[in-house]
Design a protein around this motif. Sequence first.
Motif, short mmCIF file in Angstrom:
data_model
loop_
_atom_site.label_atom_id
_atom_site.label_comp_id
_atom_site.label_asym_id
_atom_site.label_seq_id
_atom_site.Cartn_x
_atom_site.Cartn_y
_atom_site.Cartn_z
N SER A 204 0.84 -1.20 0.00
CA SER A 204 0.00 0.00 0.00
C SER A 204 0.88 1.24 0.00
CB SER A 204 -0.92 0.02 1.23
OG SER A 204 -1.70 -1.15 1.29
N GLY A 205 0.30 2.37 -0.35
CA GLY A 205 1.03 3.62 -0.32
C GLY A 205 0.91 4.32 1.02
N SER A 206 1.76 5.32 1.25
CA SER A 206 1.73 6.04 2.52
C SER A 206 0.44 6.85 2.68
CB SER A 206 2.93 6.97 2.63
OG SER A 206 2.93 7.92 1.57
N SER A 207 -0.27 7.08 1.59
CA SER A 207 -1.53 7.83 1.69
C SER A 207 -2.60 7.05 2.45
CB SER A 207 -2.05 8.17 0.29
OG SER A 207 -2.27 6.99 -0.47
N GLU A 208 -2.40 5.73 2.60
CA GLU A 208 -3.34 4.92 3.37
C GLU A 208 -3.14 5.08 4.87
OE1 GLU A 208 -5.81 3.14 1.99
OE2 GLU A 208 -5.15 3.96 0.06
N LEU A 209 -2.05 5.71 5.27
CA LEU A 209 -1.77 5.88 6.69
C LEU A 209 -2.62 7.02 7.25
CD1 LEU A 209 -0.01 5.12 9.14
CD2 LEU A 209 1.69 6.76 8.33
N LYS A 210 -3.46 6.72 8.24
CA LYS A 210 -4.37 7.72 8.79
C LYS A 210 -4.49 7.54 10.29
CE LYS A 210 -7.06 8.07 4.52
NZ LYS A 210 -8.39 7.90 3.89
N PHE A 211 -4.78 8.65 10.96
CA PHE A 211 -4.96 8.65 12.41
C PHE A 211 -6.16 9.55 12.73
CE2 PHE A 211 -4.49 10.64 16.54
CZ PHE A 211 -4.08 9.61 17.38
N ARG A 212 -7.04 9.09 13.61
CA ARG A 212 -8.18 9.91 14.04
C ARG A 212 -8.49 9.57 15.49
NH1 ARG A 212 -12.48 12.80 11.76
NH2 ARG A 212 -14.42 12.74 12.97
N ARG A 213 -8.58 10.61 16.31
CA ARG A 213 -8.80 10.39 17.74
C ARG A 213 -9.49 11.60 18.35
NH1 ARG A 213 -8.54 6.00 21.42
NH2 ARG A 213 -8.82 6.96 23.46
N THR A 214 -10.44 11.36 19.26
CA THR A 214 -11.09 12.43 20.01
C THR A 214 -10.43 12.53 21.38
OG1 THR A 214 -13.20 12.08 18.88
CG2 THR A 214 -13.24 13.27 20.96
N PHE A 215 -9.99 13.73 21.73
CA PHE A 215 -9.33 13.96 23.01
C PHE A 215 -10.22 14.81 23.91
CE2 PHE A 215 -5.89 13.21 20.03
CZ PHE A 215 -5.05 12.36 20.73
N GLN A 216 -10.32 14.43 25.18
CA GLN A 216 -11.03 15.20 26.18
C GLN A 216 -9.98 15.81 27.11
OE1 GLN A 216 -14.36 15.42 26.06
NE2 GLN A 216 -14.79 13.76 24.61
N LEU A 217 -9.88 17.14 27.14
CA LEU A 217 -8.81 17.81 27.88
C LEU A 217 -9.39 18.71 28.95
CD1 LEU A 217 -6.64 18.94 24.81
CD2 LEU A 217 -6.46 16.81 26.12
N ALA A 218 -8.87 18.59 30.16
CA ALA A 218 -9.20 19.50 31.25
C ALA A 218 -8.15 20.61 31.26
CB ALA A 218 -9.22 18.76 32.59
N VAL A 219 -8.58 21.83 31.13
CA VAL A 219 -7.67 22.96 30.95
C VAL A 219 -7.33 23.57 32.30
CG1 VAL A 219 -7.33 25.20 29.84
CG2 VAL A 219 -8.67 23.43 28.69
N THR A 220 -6.04 23.56 32.64
CA THR A 220 -5.52 24.27 33.80
C THR A 220 -4.68 25.44 33.30
OG1 THR A 220 -3.50 22.94 33.92
CG2 THR A 220 -5.44 22.10 35.09
N SER A 221 -4.18 26.25 34.24
CA SER A 221 -3.36 27.39 33.83
C SER A 221 -2.11 26.94 33.07
CB SER A 221 -2.96 28.20 35.07
OG SER A 221 -4.09 28.75 35.69
N LYS A 222 -1.47 25.86 33.54
CA LYS A 222 -0.25 25.37 32.89
C LYS A 222 -0.56 24.72 31.55
CE LYS A 222 2.46 24.81 37.13
NZ LYS A 222 3.22 23.87 37.98
N VAL A 223 -1.67 24.00 31.49
CA VAL A 223 -2.07 23.41 30.21
C VAL A 223 -2.37 24.51 29.20
CG1 VAL A 223 -3.86 22.07 29.05
CG2 VAL A 223 -2.90 21.25 31.21
N LEU A 224 -3.05 25.56 29.63
CA LEU A 224 -3.37 26.66 28.73
C LEU A 224 -2.12 27.37 28.25
CD1 LEU A 224 -5.54 28.31 27.37
CD2 LEU A 224 -5.74 29.71 29.45
N MET A 225 -1.13 27.53 29.12
CA MET A 225 0.13 28.15 28.71
C MET A 225 0.83 27.30 27.66
SD MET A 225 3.45 29.20 31.02
CE MET A 225 2.50 30.37 31.97
N HIS A 226 0.79 25.97 27.85
CA HIS A 226 1.38 25.07 26.86
C HIS A 226 0.67 25.18 25.52
CE1 HIS A 226 3.19 21.48 25.10
NE2 HIS A 226 1.98 21.03 24.84
#
Length: 441
Positions: free
Chosen positions: A395-417
């Motif tokens: 197969s070709g590299s175009s078949e390579l795919k990634f899909r993911r849903t992330f749930q993030l809790a935002v803190t002050s340090k996370v927001l700065m990042h």
Amino acid sequence: MDDMWSEPGRPFPNSVTFTDDTSVADNQNSVVNDDGTSNITASAQIREMQEQLESQRVEFENRLSAMDDGQGREADDLKVEKEHMEKQLIVVQAQMKRLLEMRGRGKIDDDFVPFEPVIYTARQLRLIRKVLDRWRAHRAFSMAETVLSNAVTVKEANVISKELGKDVMYNFTIAAGGSLAAPSSSLDSIANLDDFGDVADPVLASATQPSVGIKVVDRVHNAIYVWSLDRLNQQVQKMRNLTTFIDRPQYSQHFSSAQPFYDSPAPVYSFIGNSLISLAPLARKLSATSTVPIFCRYTSEAIGSCRVDIKVANVIAPVKRGNGSNASTRASSPISNSLHPGSKVSCIMTIDQVKGLGSNDFASVHIQVRLASLTGPSVQTTEVYASPTVDLVTSGSSELKFRRTFQLAVTSKVLMHMREGYAPIEFFAALQPTYLERMER
């Protein structure tokens, strides 16, 4: 310059009660923040900082106007000082915008540090740059010194491996710091066991800054991985034991002839490179699609590209509670188009349209994303998400795919990042001999 406070260009009056759409209703409805201060007190502190920044802004603009009319001074000096002041003014404006955000919430962020601008002359700026150049040169010299002082050990390891026919080569490389210091594939046979056995390398795993490492080109297992210098010295000592007792079977039987030369077990998928995606749009609650290059781990060259799409699916704003009252239903601030500490955000990351990865170099390949790449080092998490592998022979590299849903809790340090950082997208592959040969050069 753009006015930051009000339409007529003046700060808001110094009254306790605000009448704009971001104000607190009154003293009776004040909200108690997590740190024990009321929003009335926080707003008063914010107003004071606003006034200070406003006076600094006016001073900067006056100085810049004076520079435009300046006479009798060197043109180069004027240009340097003006550029410096303009950069300082941009930072002041950014702080003023952030103060408005905090004023709308009635709370000062934990990570907020008031900016104290300093005006340097052209001579002082030249001295500062000279010191920084010296420091960078010293850092480069320190790495060169490390390479020279360990060159004999690397040479000895290569000589011993060649004499014993181990088909492995060692060379210097620069090991990245942070999450890319010692990446390993979650699909490997050593998944979830890389803290045990002979593959543990605590020096690399704890590195936060780039450092000199050892690139191991393992032709026996068709793999490439990185050792720290401490790990190399330990392995070389074991190699010496083999050569010492090679002609004495009663002793050599107690030593593994392969163990000092390779990782045991060796990785099936080697880290070949990564892409970097900015998280700034996510911090502003914006969806974004970017085509980014894939940089080789060992040559820093672009070996391909991929498309990364981050879509904001849902944002739950922080809920303020005070005296049993519910959250305010008033219209949000005009600049509330950014995440706030205490928020929860759900985003969907999609990676596709991978180009440049061919079967001549890689037999199969997969993508990997770490949760810590999105949250930053402040959140202690080891969660890793990998895409299905793609056989590049069929197969070709175009078949390579990634899909993911992330749930993030935002803190002050996370927001700065999120505001300042980048999330690495890791690529791992089962290597072909042709790729190993090229990495030996």
